[in-house]
Design a protein around this motif. Structure first.
Motif, PDB file in Angstrom:
ATOM      1  N   HIS A  45       4.536   8.441   5.261  1.00 36.20           N
ATOM      2  CA  HIS A  45       4.185   9.354   6.347  1.00 36.20           C
ATOM      3  C   HIS A  45       3.697   8.617   7.595  1.00 36.20           C
ATOM      4  N   VAL A  46       3.243   7.388   7.426  1.00 34.80           N
ATOM      5  CA  VAL A  46       2.876   6.578   8.585  1.00 34.80           C
ATOM      6  C   VAL A  46       4.134   6.111   9.312  1.00 34.80           C
ATOM      7  N   LEU A  47       5.112   5.630   8.547  1.00 31.94           N
ATOM      8  CA  LEU A  47       6.336   5.091   9.141  1.00 31.94           C
ATOM      9  C   LEU A  47       7.330   6.178   9.546  1.00 31.94           C
ATOM     10  N   TYR A  48       7.331   7.279   8.812  1.00 31.83           N
ATOM     11  CA  TYR A  48       8.303   8.352   9.080  1.00 31.83           C
ATOM     12  C   TYR A  48       7.602   9.712   9.104  1.00 31.83           C
ATOM     13  N   PRO A  49       6.721   9.923  10.082  1.00 34.29           N
ATOM     14  CA  PRO A  49       5.983  11.191  10.156  1.00 34.29           C
ATOM     15  C   PRO A  49       6.902  12.338  10.559  1.00 34.29           C
ATOM     16  N   ALA A 101       6.479  -2.940  10.731  1.00 36.71           N
ATOM     17  CA  ALA A 101       6.105  -1.821   9.863  1.00 36.71           C
ATOM     18  C   ALA A 101       4.722  -2.033   9.257  1.00 36.71           C
ATOM     19  N   LEU A 102       4.437  -3.247   8.819  1.00 33.26           N
ATOM     20  CA  LEU A 102       3.134  -3.559   8.224  1.00 33.26           C
ATOM     21  C   LEU A 102       2.010  -3.391   9.236  1.00 33.26           C
ATOM     22  N   ALA A 103       2.277  -3.801  10.467  1.00 36.12           N
ATOM     23  CA  ALA A 103       1.267  -3.657  11.527  1.00 36.12           C
ATOM     24  C   ALA A 103       0.984  -2.183  11.793  1.00 36.12           C
ATOM     25  N   ALA A 108      -2.762   2.397  11.213  1.00 34.14           N
ATOM     26  CA  ALA A 108      -2.954   3.804  10.854  1.00 34.14           C
ATOM     27  C   ALA A 108      -3.971   3.996   9.733  1.00 34.14           C
ATOM     28  N   THR A 109      -4.098   3.002   8.853  1.00 31.26           N
ATOM     29  CA  THR A 109      -4.974   3.149   7.682  1.00 31.26           C
ATOM     30  C   THR A 109      -6.344   2.492   7.851  1.00 31.26           C
ATOM     31  N   SER A 110      -6.501   1.731   8.910  1.00 34.48           N
ATOM     32  CA  SER A 110      -7.751   1.006   9.112  1.00 34.48           C
ATOM     33  C   SER A 110      -8.958   1.938   9.153  1.00 34.48           C
ATOM     34  N   GLY A 111      -9.921   1.667   8.290  1.00 32.43           N
ATOM     35  CA  GLY A 111     -11.164   2.434   8.274  1.00 32.43           C
ATOM     36  C   GLY A 111     -11.065   3.797   7.615  1.00 32.43           C
ATOM     37  N   LYS A 127       4.996  -5.125  -0.533  1.00 36.22           N
ATOM     38  CA  LYS A 127       6.056  -4.802  -1.501  1.00 36.22           C
ATOM     39  C   LYS A 127       6.572  -3.377  -1.311  1.00 36.22           C
ATOM     40  N   PHE A 128       5.644  -2.410  -1.216  1.00 38.80           N
ATOM     41  CA  PHE A 128       6.051  -1.012  -1.104  1.00 38.80           C
ATOM     42  C   PHE A 128       6.688  -0.722   0.255  1.00 38.80           C
ATOM     43  N   THR A 129       6.190  -1.371   1.289  1.00 45.36           N
ATOM     44  CA  THR A 129       6.761  -1.170   2.629  1.00 45.36           C
ATOM     45  C   THR A 129       8.170  -1.747   2.701  1.00 45.36           C
ATOM     46  N   ASP A 130       8.339  -2.942   2.167  1.00 49.74           N
ATOM     47  CA  ASP A 130       9.662  -3.569   2.161  1.00 49.74           C
ATOM     48  C   ASP A 130      10.648  -2.735   1.348  1.00 49.74           C
TER      49      ASP A 130
END
Length: 208
Positions: A45-49, A101-103, A108-111, A127-130
């Motif tokens: 959902h972060v990469l493909y909202p 994508a990792l950045a 988005a998930t920081s904090g 691994k999951f992102t790749d």
């Protein structure tokens, strides 16, 4: 039967709750846990909202959520597609694409409390992102190869069989729309058949 995985402790006070992860699916010998589904769903959902989504909140899921079964199915299919992509050597993400994508995921998930509770390692996130990038790329390739051609004759036959839907609208005015609809319908049927074949090939099991 659900197989309980050994709980792992967080670097939090002793009074904090322990996260229990359980096996929810399997692809061959590869076991997929509820925690992996939770992490992967956030990444997705972060990469493909959704196009109309403006929320910055992370999408939470788990066995207690009604959408969880769909999330498990999505991860199972994603795993299968990435495995199939590897056999064809198609869909590999470039270093730049993966880093970008990792950045995006990190920002988005920081904090975010939910993400911190899941305690994903850098190796897991990578691994999951790749895997997700590979699966998305391969599906784009696969859908392109499965796209069929709907003839004017096919479109006209559909038009004649469904005249009540179209009223007095002339065929010429809606021909292209009908061809697009039939083409999408044809593609979805081919994809469903292909997914069923992949599920048997990779011995997919959904325990939810």
């Amino acid at each position: 039967m659900r197989i309980l995985i050994i709980s792992f402790l967080f670097a939090l006070p002793v009074s904090a709750a322990t996260l229990v992860s359980e096996t929810v699916g399997q692809v061959g010998d590869y076991v997929i846990t509820s925690r992996e589904v939770q992490i992967t769903t956030v990444i997705d959902h972060v990469l493909y909202p959704p196009k109309d989504s403006k929320s910055t909140a992370l999408v939470e899921t788990g066995p207690e959520y009604k959408e969880f079964r769909n999330h498990v199915t999505a991860v199972l299919l994603e795993s299968v597609v990435s495995m199939e992509a590897a056999t064809f050597n198609v869909g590999a993400a470039s270093s730049a694409e993966l880093d970008e994508a990792l950045a995006k995921v990190e920002k988005a998930t920081s904090g975010k409390t939910y993400w911190n509770q899941l305690q994903p390692s850098q190796a897991e996130v990578k691994k999951f992102t790749d895997r997700k990038l590979v699966a998305k790329s391969f599906m784009k390739f696969k859908t392109g190869s499965m796209a069929g051609i709907v003839s004017n004759v096919d479109a006209y036959e559909y038009y004649q069989k469904n005249r009540s839907k179209f009223g007095n609208t002339p065929f010429a005015e809606i021909r292209d729309n009908i061809k697009s609809f039939l083409g999408q319908q044809q593609l979805e049927e081919r994809l469903r058949s292909w997914f069923e074949l992949m599920k048997r090939k990779y011995k997919v099991r959904n325990f939810i």
